[in-house]
Design an enzyme around this catalytic site. Structure first.
Site, PDB file in Angstrom:
ATOM      1  N   SER A 105       0.835  -1.197   0.000  1.00 57.95           N
ATOM      2  CA  SER A 105       0.000   0.000   0.000  1.00 57.95           C
ATOM      3  C   SER A 105       0.874   1.253   0.000  1.00 57.95           C
ATOM      4  O   SER A 105       1.948   1.266  -0.600  1.00 57.95           O
ATOM      5  CB  SER A 105      -0.967  -0.051   1.190  1.00 57.95           C
ATOM      6  N   ASP A 115       4.014  12.123   8.801  1.00 58.98           N
ATOM      7  CA  ASP A 115       2.660  12.576   9.147  1.00 58.98           C
ATOM      8  C   ASP A 115       2.018  11.728  10.235  1.00 58.98           C
ATOM      9  O   ASP A 115       0.813  11.782  10.424  1.00 58.98           O
ATOM     10  CB  ASP A 115       1.770  12.565   7.898  1.00 58.98           C
ATOM     11  N   HIS A 133       3.148   7.657   7.572  1.00 63.39           N
ATOM     12  CA  HIS A 133       4.096   7.338   6.494  1.00 63.39           C
ATOM     13  C   HIS A 133       5.526   7.643   6.921  1.00 63.39           C
ATOM     14  O   HIS A 133       5.770   8.512   7.762  1.00 63.39           O
ATOM     15  CB  HIS A 133       3.712   8.108   5.222  1.00 63.39           C
TER      16      HIS A 133
END
Length: 256
Positions: A14, A187, A190
């Site tokens: 992902s 963040d 990530h």
């Protein structure tokens, strides 16, 4: 297809995979380490969960492909572990279904060839406060907790142990860093450059220690067009040339 043919290392996952070539990412690190040795191929899909990955795994990795990957690094779980949305929509996947999906993905990849190797990455932790702080006005509330992350990470590790697969426990790996919440993420979810260094280091360690034949450790693999040449750089004494094909001095970190 360009030549000469090299072993393929595919990164399948992902957003942590899709974004692995930015921010000093772990995919970029692997590309640098394996330059002239293997092709690092990116198959990352932002926002995906294991259910969606399972739907396309045979398209991304067709069994009848002329060339099969030497190694696939697989990461799904962060989106699966999000708390379910009241509407029933969204990326959440119940734990038992997640494990079943990952097992089916693993079995498909193992079926590609006798020499295709796998490394799974488990669900990493998050900086919960930063995730709440960074809520988008365009999205419903994203609920990610480390309690859920650990549950999915543990399940992935347990599945890999059951199947005899190599696994990197990202939930534990990232928390080894001092002040990990601040240094490992951009963040809260990530990976930053520092977080990616930890991931790359663990992947390289697993590859080095794995008893695979042939070895996929970068130092064990041949370097493309590594023969001496009169067109190499000239030595200081002006009497010969110097082969630069194995130089790594320009790496930010010297990887083992």
């Amino acid at each position: 297809m360009v030549g000469p043919s090299r072993p393929q290392i595919v990164l399948f996952g992902s957003s942590i995979v899709q974004m692995s070539f930015g921010h000093g990412g772990w995919g970029a690190i692997l590309s640098e380490v394996y330059a002239r040795k293997a092709d690092i191929i990116l198959r990352g899909y932002y926002g995906w969960n294991s259910t969606r990955a399972l739907e396309v795994v045979d398209k991304v990795f067709p069994k009848d492909a002329e060339v099969q990957p030497s190694l696939v690094v697989v990461y799904f779980g962060g989106n699966d572990s999000m708390a379910p949305h009241p509407s029933g929509l969204g990326p959440h996947v119940p734990l038992t279904e997640y494990v079943d999906n990952m097992k089916k993905i693993a079995l498909h990849l193992q079926s590609l060839s006798d020499s295709t190797r796998l490394i799974f990455l488990s669900c990493p932790p998050v900086d919960e406060a930063k995730v709440r702080q960074n809520q988008s006005p365009y999205l419903s509330e994203v609920i990610r907790t480390n309690e859920l992350c650990k549950t999915y990470s543990d399940a992935c590790v347990e599945l890999c142990q059951e199947l005899g697969l190599e696994v990197v426990d990202l939930f534990s790996t990232l928390q080894k860093a001092d002040d990990w919440k601040s240094v490992c993420f951009t963040d809260g979810i990530h990976l930053s450059a520092q977080g990616s260094k930890l991931v790359a280091g663990e992947i390289l360690r697993v590859i080095k220690e794995a008893e695979w034949k042939p070895s996929l450790h970068w130092k064990s693999m041949p370097t493309e067009f590594s023969e001496d040449s009169p067109y190499d750089l000239v030595s200081a004494d002006g009497k010969q040339t110097v082969n630069s094909s194995e130089w790594t001095y320009f790496w930010e970190e010297q990887w083992d």
